[in-house]
Design an enzyme around this catalytic site. Structure first.
Site, short mmCIF file in Angstrom:
data_model
loop_
_atom_site.label_atom_id
_atom_site.label_comp_id
_atom_site.label_asym_id
_atom_site.label_seq_id
_atom_site.Cartn_x
_atom_site.Cartn_y
_atom_site.Cartn_z
N ALA A 111 -9.68 9.33 -25.56
CA ALA A 111 -8.92 10.30 -25.49
C ALA A 111 -9.54 11.44 -24.97
O ALA A 111 -10.87 11.90 -25.32
CB ALA A 111 -8.27 10.82 -26.86
N LYS A 115 -11.38 9.38 -18.23
CA LYS A 115 -12.10 8.24 -18.19
C LYS A 115 -11.23 7.19 -17.78
O LYS A 115 -11.18 6.36 -17.00
CB LYS A 115 -13.20 7.94 -19.00
N GLU A 133 -9.12 4.96 -28.91
CA GLU A 133 -9.34 5.97 -29.70
C GLU A 133 -9.16 6.05 -31.08
O GLU A 133 -8.16 5.49 -31.74
CB GLU A 133 -8.35 7.14 -29.09
N ARG A 138 -5.13 12.07 -31.24
CA ARG A 138 -5.62 12.11 -29.94
C ARG A 138 -5.44 10.66 -29.23
O ARG A 138 -4.98 10.66 -28.09
CB ARG A 138 -6.93 12.23 -29.97
N CYS A 231 -21.34 15.19 -23.20
CA CYS A 231 -21.13 16.50 -22.22
C CYS A 231 -22.21 17.39 -23.15
O CYS A 231 -21.55 18.60 -23.56
CB CYS A 231 -19.66 16.91 -22.47
#
Length: 450
Positions: A111, A115, A133, A138, A231
């Site tokens: 989610a 990607k 997920e 989500r 990230c």
């Protein structure tokens, strides 16, 4: 923006002379980008059609930057699935994953779907894509994005990684793990991540990443590719997680691949990680136009197995399948390949045999429609998966008319009774139904715009 003080001290220690440039990058405006959906439109066709000023994203063939005054999320092209709005650095994951048509691919922490939709585009509708997920809310957003982008070969699940690992040992050719992380690279985009940041959370995330990677390792076939991304800048969650994983799973190695010149190498020295973690990639906001990201490409060593997995699927009753085939004959100019599966009143088409029993499944491939009271009603997902030439009857709308359609408007139009594929500038938006000189609106009420 305000960054956590402990985070700044730590990054200054890591970056040294680079730190000032890194710090200054936080004062720049966030880069905005979208990724064109080649399942529906080519890069060149979209560039010619687009009402937005676009610039290419260097590391993503179908990625474009757009200006801050553009509102691509409000345009009917968005609802038609012509593009996915995605942070530009995040596009690097799908690009480096390099999924191929015909493969069995798993997006383990998927989610909201950036990607997954990138992987689906690379697969060109061929093979099996499982998009998972763990969080139910989500997972619903993920499923809706799979639908909007017209993806035909994706199964969406809502499971723990460990649960999937029990069911699918050595099954997938390629797995993407975009791991939950401390989110340092997204502080500008998500202020809440900066407020919640702590070294304790970094450690918690690293431990969870280890568990997820272990689950992924067991599901990958020998010779397969595992793509790990975060990230965050934290070396504990990046080079550290990969180093630990390589210690735990010696059958894996870091795969050296070519990438964009603006990507930096991993920093093994920051955490005394294994030297090969230097062959991973870091995306820095002071080195490129995008946020922070980390990506590692790993290969599972060993001989590629020659055997095939096979599962028996329960056949859909002949009279139910007959109702769909009657709709197909009347309304479509195409036939879909796959295995029909019925869930209550909902008819799906699986891309291939896949054991769904006992799994939490939100989308079992392409949703064909609803079967009840001896009639078949096509699903919104089916409309979005169609190209204009695949429908017998189409209703052509311009952008302004499409905006009204998305609000629930009906249209005066003569023609034969039956289902109409509603198109904005030639691209599918949903269904309408011709009757009595009118096209009735069948755009889902829950999606309609105010």
């Amino acid at each position: 923006m305000t960054l956590p003080q402990e985070f700044k001290v730590r990054m200054e220690q890591f970056l040294g002379e680079e730190y000032e440039a890194f710090l200054e990058s936080w004062d720049r405006e966030q880069a905005l980008a979208l990724r064109v959906n080649p399942l529906k439109i080519t890069r060149e066709e979209f560039a010619a059609l687009s009402p937005f000023d676009l610039r290419p994203v260097p590391w993503a063939d179908t990625g474009f930057y757009y200006g801050k005054d553009a509102r691509p999320g409000k345009h009917p092209y968005h609802e038609a699935g012509l593009y996915y709005i995605q942070e530009p650095s995040a596009m690097a994951v799908g690009a480096l994953a390099n999924a191929r048509p015909g493969e069995r691919v798993l997006d383990l922490c998927a989610a909201p779907g950036g990607k997954t939709t990138h992987l689906a585009a690379s697969m060109k509708g061929e093979g099996l894509l499982v998009s998972n997920e763990i969080h139910p809310a989500r997972a619903k957003i993920l499923s809706s994005n799979v639908e909007r982008m017209g993806i035909r070969n994706c199964i969406v699940t809502n499971e723990k990684p460990e649960r999937l690992a029990e069911r699918f040992p050595g099954f997938f050719d390629r797995i993407v793990v975009d791991a939950p992380c401390s989110g340092e690279g997204m502080f500008r985009k998500e202020q809440q991540a900066a407020l919640q940041w702590s070294l304790e959370n970094v450690s918690i995330c690293a431990e969870r990443q280890r568990e997820i990677l272990q689950a992924a390792a067991g599901m990958l076939r020998p010779g397969g590719i595992l793509v790990y991304s975060t990230c965050t800048f934290s070396p504990e969650e990046n080079e550290g997680s990969i180093s630990t994983f390589l210690d735990d799973c010696p059958e894996f190695s870091v795969k050296k691949v070519l990438a964009c010149d603006s990507f930096s190498k991993g920093r093994a020295e920051w955490i005394d990680a294994r030297p090969e973690t230097g062959d991973t990639f870091r995306l820095w906001p002071h080195c490129l136009e995008g946020e922070g990201h980390f990506i590692a490409i790993l290969k599972k060593n060993g001989e590629v197995p020659s055997g095939e997995f096979s599962w028996k699927m329960q056949a859909v009753e002949r009279n139910i399948w007959k109702l769909y085939k009657e709709f197909e004959e009347d309304s479509l100019n195409c036939e879909f390949e796959g295995i029909p599966a019925l869930f209550g009143e909902q008819l799906y088409l699986l891309p291939q045999a896949f054991p769904l029993k006992g799994l939490k499944v939100l989308r079992a491939g392409l949703h064909l429609g609803t079967v009840k009271k001896n009639r078949f009603e096509p699903a919104h997902a089916l409309a979005l998966a169609l190209k204009h030439q695949e429908a017998v009857q189409c209703c052509l709308l311009n952008v302004q008319e499409a905006q009204e359609y998305l609000k629930g408007a009906v249209f005066e139009k003569s023609g034969e009774k039956g289902w109409q594929l509603m198109l904005v500038d030639g691209y599918s938006l949903g269904w309408g139904k011709q009757a009595g000189g009118m096209v009735k609106n069948h755009y889902p009420k829950g999606l309609r715009k105010n």
